[in-house]
Design an enzyme around this catalytic site. Structure first.
Site, PDB file in Angstrom:
ATOM      1  N   VAL A  99      46.427  44.620  43.216  1.00  0.00           N
ATOM      2  CA  VAL A  99      45.616  44.570  44.440  1.00  0.00           C
ATOM      3  C   VAL A  99      46.406  43.886  45.556  1.00  0.00           C
ATOM      4  CG1 VAL A  99      43.447  44.592  43.145  1.00  0.00           C
ATOM      5  CG2 VAL A  99      44.476  42.384  43.761  1.00  0.00           C
ATOM      6  N   HIS A 115      42.154  49.180  40.703  1.00  0.00           N
ATOM      7  CA  HIS A 115      41.337  47.964  40.635  1.00  0.00           C
ATOM      8  C   HIS A 115      40.941  47.437  42.006  1.00  0.00           C
ATOM      9  CE1 HIS A 115      42.882  47.093  36.282  1.00  0.00           C
ATOM     10  NE2 HIS A 115      41.976  48.041  36.335  1.00  0.00           N
ATOM     11  N   CYS A 123      29.517  44.561  51.035  1.00  0.00           N
ATOM     12  CA  CYS A 123      28.241  43.886  50.800  1.00  0.00           C
ATOM     13  C   CYS A 123      27.682  44.302  49.434  1.00  0.00           C
ATOM     14  CB  CYS A 123      27.251  44.225  51.904  1.00  0.00           C
ATOM     15  SG  CYS A 123      25.620  43.524  51.604  1.00  0.00           S
ATOM     16  N   CYS A 146      21.638  41.685  55.787  1.00  0.00           N
ATOM     17  CA  CYS A 146      20.695  42.484  54.992  1.00  0.00           C
ATOM     18  C   CYS A 146      20.148  41.692  53.798  1.00  0.00           C
ATOM     19  CB  CYS A 146      21.366  43.766  54.493  1.00  0.00           C
ATOM     20  SG  CYS A 146      22.478  43.489  53.109  1.00  0.00           S
ATOM     21  N   GLY A 183      55.646  47.474  34.090  1.00  0.00           N
ATOM     22  CA  GLY A 183      55.142  46.121  34.356  1.00  0.00           C
ATOM     23  C   GLY A 183      53.677  45.908  34.057  1.00  0.00           C
ATOM     24  N   SER A 185      50.854  45.074  30.724  1.00  0.00           N
ATOM     25  CA  SER A 185      50.693  44.764  29.301  1.00  0.00           C
ATOM     26  C   SER A 185      49.895  45.857  28.594  1.00  0.00           C
ATOM     27  CB  SER A 185      49.996  43.411  29.142  1.00  0.00           C
ATOM     28  OG  SER A 185      48.727  43.462  29.766  1.00  0.00           O
ATOM     29  N   GLU A 210      59.028  43.180  27.746  1.00  0.00           N
ATOM     30  CA  GLU A 210      58.362  42.889  26.464  1.00  0.00           C
ATOM     31  C   GLU A 210      57.656  44.117  25.919  1.00  0.00           C
ATOM     32  OE1 GLU A 210      55.816  39.483  26.860  1.00  0.00           O
ATOM     33  OE2 GLU A 210      57.409  38.400  27.922  1.00  0.00           O
ATOM     34  N   ALA A 226      61.851  45.512  36.212  1.00  0.00           N
ATOM     35  CA  ALA A 226      61.722  46.678  37.094  1.00  0.00           C
ATOM     36  C   ALA A 226      62.781  46.684  38.194  1.00  0.00           C
ATOM     37  CB  ALA A 226      60.323  46.685  37.711  1.00  0.00           C
TER      38      ALA A 226
END
Ligand code: OAD
Length: 246
Positions: A99, A115, A123, A146, A183, A185, A210, A226
């Site tokens: 993000v 995500h 809202c 509201c 990159g 998991s 990993e 990377a």
């Protein structure tokens, strides 16, 4: 690396899935590694609708800090190599779990943010939107007229991914000749499923220092960072392949 460059050279369609590891070398922490955010922060307090309902100010303070860290970070050689990759494969989709907006800031175009993002607030009641400014969300302006509250435009635990984004990501994964998983998991679903569950024909490569739960199902696992490998892959590819005239 040669097997991957060969596959990319022949590919008409490429699907890339990224996670926080691609931004690690921009100085942003991952979630589960050493120094990872979920090692020092409570996910149920900061990344769930229940946590937000309990203490919206705490949640916004945290996202304000993250937003500030993202603003200080710069796209790295990995993000930049993916921009160049978009210019050499005709059908290119980059789905990210991140993000931090770094793919967009680097210049990638066909980006699906699985995500959500930290550029907008929404809202909880009427879905009204307002920009989430770089200066941060003013903590005395969380309430909306509201009766609802502004929340970050993030997919929290227990919530569904944006349906249109998810559909597009699934389709792109299914039609790809090559799938690059970078990159992540690969433990958070449904995003992780895009790597291996929708296409049994593609050449799948993982770039991650990993091993992950999908490592034994990929065609090629490159155990490097990377920023180290992506520019090399691009250099090899660009020496063989002409940029696409879009
Ligand atoms: P994780 O922290 O779970 O995994 C980061 C991965 O990046 C690990 O497998 C590392 O080995 C790898 N890595 C670290 N440095 C790297 C480098 N320089 N190059 C390549 N790989 C590197 O983060 P994610 O997989 O992104 O969701 O986590 C997925 C989701 O869980 C996130 O989107 C977030 C989190 O909860 C939400 O907030 C909804």
């Amino acid at each position: 690396m040669k097997a991957l460059v060969d596959a990319l050279w022949a590919a008409q369609s490429l699907f890339v899935l990224t996670g926080s590891g691609i931004s690690a070398e921009s100085g942003l922490p991952t979630f589960r590694g050493v120094g990872g955010l979920w090692r020092t922060h409570r996910v149920e307090e900061l990344a769930s609708p229940e946590g937000f309902a309990r203490d919206p100010v705490l949640v916004w303070r945290w996202y304000n800090e993250r937003k500030a860290a993202h603003a200080r970070a710069e796209p790295n050689a990995g993000h930049e190599a993916l921009v160049r990759l978009e210019n050499v494969v005709a059908d290119f989709t980059l789905a990210t779990q991140n993000v931090d907006s770094l793919h967009l800031r680097a210049g990638s175009r066909n980006v699906l943010e699985l995500h959500g993002n930290l550029r907008e607030a929404r809202c909880t009641q009427c879905d009204a939107r307002r920009p989430f400014e770089a200066t941060g969300m003013p903590l005395d302006r969380i309430d909306h007229d509201c009766g609802g509250r502004f929340r970050p435009e993030i997919v929290w635990f227990g919530e569904s991914l944006p349906p249109a984004v998810w559909r597009e990501a699934q389709r792109a994964a299914a039609r790809a000749d090559v799938i690059l998983v970078i990159g992540t998991s690969a433990v958070v679903y449904p995003a992780a499923a895009l790597a291996t569950n929708y296409n049994d024909r593609a050449f799948v490569a993982e770039i991650n220092p990993e091993a992950t739960p999908i490592s034994d199902r990929v065609d090629c696992a490159l155990r490097v960072s990377a920023t180290e490998i992506l520019p090399r892959i691009l250099a090899a590819l660009e020496s063989r392949k002409k940029p696409i005239d879009r």
